[in-house]
Design a protein around this motif. Structure first.
Motif, PDB file in Angstrom:
ATOM      1  N   SER A   2      19.525 -21.689  22.772  1.00  0.00           N
ATOM      2  CA  SER A   2      18.453 -21.511  22.120  1.00  0.00           C
ATOM      3  C   SER A   2      17.271 -21.190  22.610  1.00  0.00           C
ATOM      4  N   ASP A   3      17.042 -19.879  22.127  1.00  0.00           N
ATOM      5  CA  ASP A   3      15.417 -19.485  22.047  1.00  0.00           C
ATOM      6  C   ASP A   3      13.840 -20.240  21.452  1.00  0.00           C
ATOM      7  N   THR A   4      14.553 -21.233  20.906  1.00  0.00           N
ATOM      8  CA  THR A   4      13.755 -22.130  20.154  1.00  0.00           C
ATOM      9  C   THR A   4      14.555 -23.412  19.711  1.00  0.00           C
ATOM     10  N   TYR A   5      13.435 -24.364  19.296  1.00  0.00           N
ATOM     11  CA  TYR A   5      13.096 -25.831  19.379  1.00  0.00           C
ATOM     12  C   TYR A   5      12.399 -26.167  18.625  1.00  0.00           C
ATOM     13  N   ILE A   6      12.806 -27.001  17.850  1.00  0.00           N
ATOM     14  CA  ILE A   6      11.641 -27.903  17.510  1.00  0.00           C
ATOM     15  C   ILE A   6      12.024 -29.087  18.011  1.00  0.00           C
ATOM     16  N   ILE A  16       7.163 -26.922  17.738  1.00  0.00           N
ATOM     17  CA  ILE A  16       7.844 -25.621  18.273  1.00  0.00           C
ATOM     18  C   ILE A  16       8.040 -25.424  19.705  1.00  0.00           C
ATOM     19  N   ILE A  17       8.846 -25.012  20.637  1.00  0.00           N
ATOM     20  CA  ILE A  17       8.851 -24.401  21.477  1.00  0.00           C
ATOM     21  C   ILE A  17       9.914 -22.833  21.524  1.00  0.00           C
ATOM     22  N   VAL A  18       9.245 -21.849  22.113  1.00  0.00           N
ATOM     23  CA  VAL A  18      10.057 -20.895  21.704  1.00  0.00           C
ATOM     24  C   VAL A  18      10.013 -19.382  23.515  1.00  0.00           C
ATOM     25  N   ARG A  19      11.145 -19.694  23.798  1.00  0.00           N
ATOM     26  CA  ARG A  19      11.253 -19.111  24.355  1.00  0.00           C
ATOM     27  C   ARG A  19      10.452 -17.550  25.093  1.00  0.00           C
ATOM     28  N   TYR A  24       9.092 -21.499  28.276  1.00  0.00           N
ATOM     29  CA  TYR A  24       9.095 -22.580  26.876  1.00  0.00           C
ATOM     30  C   TYR A  24       8.093 -22.650  26.420  1.00  0.00           C
ATOM     31  N   ARG A  25       6.923 -21.613  25.452  1.00  0.00           N
ATOM     32  CA  ARG A  25       5.797 -22.013  25.005  1.00  0.00           C
ATOM     33  C   ARG A  25       5.681 -22.823  23.612  1.00  0.00           C
ATOM     34  N   ALA A  44      12.965 -27.432  27.057  1.00  0.00           N
ATOM     35  CA  ALA A  44      13.316 -28.458  25.712  1.00  0.00           C
ATOM     36  C   ALA A  44      12.647 -29.688  26.153  1.00  0.00           C
TER      37      ALA A  44
END
Length: 62
Positions: A2-6, A16-19, A24-25, A44
């Motif tokens: 995934s590109d995004t995680y909570i 949240i983290i975003v690729r 991941y930021r 993550a």
């Protein structure tokens, strides 16, 4: 993958983290996690560990 995680600590959202380039930021969901804002994590799990350390009052690695 995934590109995004909570990221949650307990049942509370930490952020949240975003690729992003290099990993991941992190984007904080509450003021409690502002120290993580903008940091880049490899994955993550690493971001979740940092959020848990911050929530428990442990010092974050530089």
């Amino acid at each position: 993958m995934s590109d995004t995680y909570i990221i949650e600590v307990g049942s509370q959202p930490a952020g949240i983290i975003v690729r992003a380039p290099g990993g991941y930021r992190f984007f904080a969901a509450s003021h409690r996690f502002n120290r993580l804002e903008g940091q880049i994590f490899r994955n993550a799990r690493e971001a979740e560990r940092a959020a848990r350390r911050l929530a428990s009052g442990m010092e974050l690695a530089a």
